[in-house]
Design a protein around this motif. Structure first.
Motif, mmCIF file in Angstrom:
data_model
loop_
_atom_site.group_PDB
_atom_site.id
_atom_site.type_symbol
_atom_site.label_atom_id
_atom_site.label_comp_id
_atom_site.label_asym_id
_atom_site.label_seq_id
_atom_site.Cartn_x
_atom_site.Cartn_y
_atom_site.Cartn_z
ATOM 1 N N LEU A 1 0.887 -1.228 0.009
ATOM 2 C CA LEU A 1 0.210 -0.080 -0.080
ATOM 3 C C LEU A 1 0.871 1.354 0.034
ATOM 4 C CD1 LEU A 1 -2.445 -1.002 2.756
ATOM 5 C CD2 LEU A 1 -2.705 -1.168 0.228
ATOM 6 N N LEU B 1 -4.075 -3.844 -6.785
ATOM 7 C CA LEU B 1 -4.591 -3.623 -5.292
ATOM 8 C C LEU B 1 -5.819 -2.970 -5.654
ATOM 9 C CD1 LEU B 1 -1.191 -2.285 -3.941
ATOM 10 C CD2 LEU B 1 -2.421 -4.251 -3.254
ATOM 11 N N LYS C 1 -8.378 -2.674 -2.348
ATOM 12 C CA LYS C 1 -7.444 -2.227 -1.112
ATOM 13 C C LYS C 1 -6.899 -0.774 -1.404
ATOM 14 C CE LYS C 1 -5.720 -6.817 -0.085
ATOM 15 N NZ LYS C 1 -4.158 -7.887 -0.021
#
Length: 251
Positions: free
Chosen positions: A202, A245, A250
């Protein structure tokens, strides 16, 4: 009747049979793992147990052609160690009464890269920032050397790279090596895939500057790679990871 492979270590084979039946011997504890494996650890003896659960009927055919997942993991880890890269050293292996293969390896010191970035090196003080930069530069050099040797890791997610800090230096080890391949030179598409896998962190874990710091160290292992070509490779790996992602919800 299930025909079992002859275990190389009868004493640890008996332990493996107990673990496969969720009958934990003293000192052993189950740890979280993928749905395709059962993993346990014995911290006092420094041992890790991994049982390979069946994934699909095609796995049997693949095992006949290439060897079982356990065999490939052991073979690929041995190859890495012979090439100068740290990887699990297996001390026991065999087939269980339930038909599953297993491996028992010596524990490798260190934590996954994800753990280091999310929990170990989150401070903003100068000493922590320097250590974080050193980690990423050393990681880039390690992965660049791996790729330049011709190895492509089958699943180079950050948690499959263990880092141990000792004597003022980071030392790395690779786990989950069953799908590794060795090709010289390594195909560009597979290099890109490995770099994308490492980028699956992230933005709160890893800034763009952090990612570029890693990549510059990686690129130094490829002096023949031009600046523009390297820049495009870094951008594509990053963008591919961000798309994945986002697809996983996410971002």
């Amino acid at each position: 009747m299930i025909i079992t492979k002859q275990p190389n270590n009868p004493e640890l084979h008996a332990t493996a049979v107990q673990l496969s039946q969720d009958n934990l011997p003293q000192g052993w504890a189950l740890v979280s793992s993928s749905v395709n494996t059962r993993v346990a650890v014995q911290p006092n003896e420094g041992l890790y147990y991994k049982e390979f659960l069946p994934r699909s009927p095609l796995e049997y055919i693949k095992a006949l052609l290439l060897g079982s997942r356990a065999t490939r993991a052991r073979r690929n880890s041995d190859a890495l160690r012979k090439s100068g890269f740290d990887a699990p050293e297996h001390v026991a292996w065999g087939r269980l009464p339930n038909g599953h293969d297993y491996l028992i390896a010596l524990a490798i010191p260190g934590d996954g890269i994800t753990h280091w970035l999310r929990h170990g090196l989150t401070g903003r003080d100068p000493a922590t920032l320097i250590l974080r930069r050193n980690l990423l530069q050393a990681l880039g050099t390690f992965i660049g050397r791996l790729h330049n040797t011709g190895y492509i890791h089958g699943d180079l997610r950050p948690s499959n790279v263990l880092a141990n800090y000792k004597g003022g230096q980071f030392r790395f080890a690779l786990i989950d090596n069953e799908r590794n391949i060795l090709r010289r030179p390594p195909p560009g598409k597979l290099l890109l895939k490995n770099l994308m896998q490492l980028n699956m962190l992230l933005p709160s874990d890893l800034t763009r500057s952090d990612r570029w710091r890693f990549f510059l160290a990686w690129q130094q292992q490829y002096p023949e790679l031009g600046h523009q070509e390297a820049r495009l490779l870094a951008i594509e790996a990053y963008q591919w990871a961000m798309r994945r992602l986002q697809a996983k919800g996410k971002l």
